[in-house]
Scaffold this motif. Structure first.
Motif, PDB file in Angstrom:
ATOM      1  N   GLN A  88       0.843  -1.194   0.000  1.00  0.00           N
ATOM      2  CA  GLN A  88       0.000   0.000   0.000  1.00  0.00           C
ATOM      3  C   GLN A  88       0.881   1.247   0.000  1.00  0.00           C
ATOM      4  OE1 GLN A  88      -2.914  -0.184   3.239  1.00  0.00           O
ATOM      5  NE2 GLN A  88      -2.656  -2.418   3.289  1.00  0.00           N
ATOM      6  N   THR A  89       0.683   2.099  -0.996  1.00  0.00           N
ATOM      7  CA  THR A  89       1.482   3.324  -1.092  1.00  0.00           C
ATOM      8  C   THR A  89       0.601   4.568  -1.175  1.00  0.00           C
ATOM      9  OG1 THR A  89       1.639   3.018  -3.498  1.00  0.00           O
ATOM     10  CG2 THR A  89       3.458   2.168  -2.145  1.00  0.00           C
ATOM     11  N   GLY A  90      -0.650   4.442  -0.746  1.00  0.00           N
ATOM     12  CA  GLY A  90      -1.540   5.593  -0.719  1.00  0.00           C
ATOM     13  C   GLY A  90      -1.830   6.133  -2.095  1.00  0.00           C
ATOM     14  N   SER A  91      -1.760   7.445  -2.214  1.00  0.00           N
ATOM     15  CA  SER A  91      -2.100   8.108  -3.477  1.00  0.00           C
ATOM     16  C   SER A  91      -0.925   8.172  -4.445  1.00  0.00           C
ATOM     17  CB  SER A  91      -2.584   9.535  -3.195  1.00  0.00           C
ATOM     18  OG  SER A  91      -1.571  10.287  -2.530  1.00  0.00           O
ATOM     19  N   VAL A  92       0.222   7.653  -4.016  1.00  0.00           N
ATOM     20  CA  VAL A  92       1.429   7.724  -4.842  1.00  0.00           C
ATOM     21  C   VAL A  92       1.769   6.325  -5.354  1.00  0.00           C
ATOM     22  CG1 VAL A  92       3.857   8.371  -4.912  1.00  0.00           C
ATOM     23  CG2 VAL A  92       2.262   9.657  -3.474  1.00  0.00           C
ATOM     24  N   SER A  93       2.069   6.220  -6.626  1.00  0.00           N
ATOM     25  CA  SER A  93       2.389   4.919  -7.221  1.00  0.00           C
ATOM     26  C   SER A  93       3.902   4.682  -7.236  1.00  0.00           C
ATOM     27  CB  SER A  93       1.846   4.857  -8.652  1.00  0.00           C
ATOM     28  OG  SER A  93       2.248   3.662  -9.286  1.00  0.00           O
ATOM     29  N   VAL A  94       4.273   3.424  -6.972  1.00  0.00           N
ATOM     30  CA  VAL A  94       5.674   3.007  -7.132  1.00  0.00           C
ATOM     31  C   VAL A  94       5.646   1.833  -8.099  1.00  0.00           C
ATOM     32  CG1 VAL A  94       7.768   2.211  -6.000  1.00  0.00           C
ATOM     33  CG2 VAL A  94       6.191   3.710  -4.758  1.00  0.00           C
ATOM     34  N   GLY A  95       5.835   2.134  -9.378  1.00  0.00           N
ATOM     35  CA  GLY A  95       5.705   1.127 -10.418  1.00  0.00           C
ATOM     36  C   GLY A  95       6.935   0.265 -10.577  1.00  0.00           C
ATOM     37  N   ASN A  96       6.866  -0.670 -11.492  1.00  0.00           N
ATOM     38  CA  ASN A  96       7.952  -1.608 -11.752  1.00  0.00           C
ATOM     39  C   ASN A  96       9.235  -0.865 -12.117  1.00  0.00           C
ATOM     40  OD1 ASN A  96       9.077  -4.266 -12.215  1.00  0.00           O
ATOM     41  ND2 ASN A  96       8.975  -3.784 -14.394  1.00  0.00           N
ATOM     42  N   GLY A  97      10.333  -1.241 -11.462  1.00  0.00           N
ATOM     43  CA  GLY A  97      11.618  -0.623 -11.737  1.00  0.00           C
ATOM     44  C   GLY A  97      11.794   0.749 -11.128  1.00  0.00           C
ATOM     45  N   ALA A  98      10.937   1.103 -10.150  1.00  0.00           N
ATOM     46  CA  ALA A  98      10.994   2.440  -9.542  1.00  0.00           C
ATOM     47  C   ALA A  98      11.186   2.339  -8.035  1.00  0.00           C
ATOM     48  CB  ALA A  98       9.725   3.217  -9.855  1.00  0.00           C
ATOM     49  N   TRP A  99      11.604   3.453  -7.423  1.00  0.00           N
ATOM     50  CA  TRP A  99      11.682   3.548  -5.976  1.00  0.00           C
ATOM     51  C   TRP A  99      11.327   4.953  -5.547  1.00  0.00           C
ATOM     52  CZ3 TRP A  99      15.107   6.873  -3.485  1.00  0.00           C
ATOM     53  CH2 TRP A  99      16.147   7.400  -4.256  1.00  0.00           C
ATOM     54  N   LEU A 100      10.840   5.072  -4.317  1.00  0.00           N
ATOM     55  CA  LEU A 100      10.399   6.368  -3.811  1.00  0.00           C
ATOM     56  C   LEU A 100      10.539   6.381  -2.298  1.00  0.00           C
ATOM     57  CD1 LEU A 100       9.088   9.053  -4.768  1.00  0.00           C
ATOM     58  CD2 LEU A 100       6.867   8.020  -4.266  1.00  0.00           C
ATOM     59  N   SER A 101      11.024   7.495  -1.774  1.00  0.00           N
ATOM     60  CA  SER A 101      11.215   7.661  -0.337  1.00  0.00           C
ATOM     61  C   SER A 101      10.002   8.387   0.245  1.00  0.00           C
ATOM     62  CB  SER A 101      12.500   8.455  -0.063  1.00  0.00           C
ATOM     63  OG  SER A 101      12.765   8.519   1.310  1.00  0.00           O
ATOM     64  N   PHE A 102       9.234   7.684   1.096  1.00  0.00           N
ATOM     65  CA  PHE A 102       8.010   8.224   1.689  1.00  0.00           C
ATOM     66  C   PHE A 102       8.294   8.953   3.005  1.00  0.00           C
ATOM     67  CE2 PHE A 102       6.392   5.278  -1.327  1.00  0.00           C
ATOM     68  CZ  PHE A 102       5.101   5.661  -1.627  1.00  0.00           C
ATOM     69  N   ALA A 103       7.344   9.811   3.395  1.00  0.00           N
ATOM     70  CA  ALA A 103       7.441  10.600   4.631  1.00  0.00           C
ATOM     71  C   ALA A 103       8.731  11.416   4.652  1.00  0.00           C
ATOM     72  CB  ALA A 103       7.350   9.696   5.859  1.00  0.00           C
TER      73      ALA A 103
ATOM     74  N   ILE B  79      11.252   6.683   4.167  1.00  0.00           N
ATOM     75  CA  ILE B  79      11.040   5.227   4.095  1.00  0.00           C
ATOM     76  C   ILE B  79      11.088   4.841   2.629  1.00  0.00           C
ATOM     77  CG2 ILE B  79       9.492   3.332   4.684  1.00  0.00           C
ATOM     78  CD1 ILE B  79       8.186   5.193   6.752  1.00  0.00           C
ATOM     79  N   GLU B  80      12.153   4.204   2.211  1.00  0.00           N
ATOM     80  CA  GLU B  80      12.384   3.932   0.789  1.00  0.00           C
ATOM     81  C   GLU B  80      11.693   2.654   0.343  1.00  0.00           C
ATOM     82  OE1 GLU B  80      16.283   2.901  -1.778  1.00  0.00           O
ATOM     83  OE2 GLU B  80      16.360   4.806  -0.685  1.00  0.00           O
ATOM     84  N   VAL B  81      10.670   2.802  -0.475  1.00  0.00           N
ATOM     85  CA  VAL B  81       9.926   1.666  -1.022  1.00  0.00           C
ATOM     86  C   VAL B  81      10.439   1.386  -2.431  1.00  0.00           C
ATOM     87  CG1 VAL B  81       7.653   0.794  -1.697  1.00  0.00           C
ATOM     88  CG2 VAL B  81       7.891   2.210   0.367  1.00  0.00           C
ATOM     89  N   ARG B  82      10.734   0.104  -2.703  1.00  0.00           N
ATOM     90  CA  ARG B  82      11.294  -0.288  -3.994  1.00  0.00           C
ATOM     91  C   ARG B  82      10.422  -1.334  -4.671  1.00  0.00           C
ATOM     92  NH1 ARG B  82      16.912   0.184  -5.186  1.00  0.00           N
ATOM     93  NH2 ARG B  82      17.697   2.040  -4.121  1.00  0.00           N
ATOM     94  N   ASN B  83      10.411  -1.301  -5.986  1.00  0.00           N
ATOM     95  CA  ASN B  83       9.634  -2.248  -6.785  1.00  0.00           C
ATOM     96  C   ASN B  83      10.524  -2.813  -7.883  1.00  0.00           C
ATOM     97  OD1 ASN B  83       7.894  -3.590  -8.553  1.00  0.00           O
ATOM     98  ND2 ASN B  83       6.278  -2.067  -8.406  1.00  0.00           N
ATOM     99  N   ASN B  84      11.025  -4.031  -7.639  1.00  0.00           N
ATOM    100  CA  ASN B  84      11.821  -4.735  -8.645  1.00  0.00           C
ATOM    101  C   ASN B  84      13.012  -3.912  -9.120  1.00  0.00           C
ATOM    102  OD1 ASN B  84      12.315  -7.044 -10.183  1.00  0.00           O
ATOM    103  ND2 ASN B  84      11.237  -6.231 -11.964  1.00  0.00           N
TER     104      ASN B  84
END
Length: 221
Positions: free
Chosen positions: A34-49, A73-78
């Motif tokens: 679950q990433t709320g209103s922000v998408s973390v798609g394949n091959g991407a990463w995003l630091s939350f909060a 909080i760094e969420v990664r996808n593949n």
């Protein structure tokens, strides 16, 4: 792969279970899907909060989790390895070491199984892959390992913890080893679960038998 591991006397590694627990997972968003209103798609990463928006950072909170320290909080996808459960996982060393936590309601005196998956990051030395875990600020484990040349090497860790009857705090943090300079890469975390441990079947049967004997005696009298 060599794993350095520390467990305090106050944490009890669980004995092997005959079958996986089927009780509900009390951790919210334990697989970081679950990433709320922000998408973390394949091959991407995003630091939350994070403290800022833009680039690979967003102020958006990660559902279920609080950033206690660090830049996000760094969420990664593949990317730099795949998840152990679902599509996404967390690398706790984002732009630098970070700490995350979750408050969970429990029953007083109830035993719970805490489990989570850990992996070192690929091509990263053991000293930079450290992850610590606490239950109510008692250190349960300190884990680090040498990364593979490619991909993740997930391993599941399990502990038995006790509920207080209030809201208990589960916390994870990344760390660097001795003489290792702060950097932006580290160990990964996924599939965090906290499940109520049912009383052993033998004990339940024994209690049932005693109750039945008591009922018989009452009827005889």
């Amino acid at each position: 792969m060599r794993i350095a591991f520390l467990a305090t006397l106050l944490s009890l590694p669980l004995l092997s279970q005959a079958a996986p627990l089927t009780t509900p997972n009390l951790v919210v968003n334990g697989s970081f899907e679950q990433t709320g209103s922000v998408s973390v798609g394949n091959g991407a990463w995003l630091s939350f909060a994070a403290n800022t928006n833009g680039g690979n950072q967003t102020r958006t909170l990660l559902p279920g989790w609080t950033r206690d320290s660090g830049p996000g909080i760094e969420v990664r996808n593949n990317i730099a390895g795949s998840a152990s459960d679902g599509l996404r996982y967390v690398e706790l060393d984002s732009y630098e070491d970070s700490s995350i936590s979750q408050w969970i309601g429990t029953e007083a005196g109830q035993r719970y199984q805490l489990s989570f998956d850990y992996s070192p990051r690929e091509r990263v030395a053991e000293g930079s892959n450290g992850v610590r875990v606490w239950w109510n600020e008692v250190l349960l484990a300190e884990i680090s390992a040498e990364g593979r040349q490619s991909g993740h090497a997930w391993r599941t860790f399990e502990y038995e913890v006790m509920g207080t009857g209030n809201v208990d705090r589960l916390r994870f943090a990344s760390f660097e080893g001795l003489n290792v300079a702060a950097n932006t890469v580290g160990g990964s975390l996924d599939d965090v679960m906290l499940q109520r441990v049912p009383e052993p079947a033998g004990l339940a049967l024994g209690v049932g038998a005693l109750l039945a004997m008591g009922a018989v005696r009452r009827r005889v009298r």
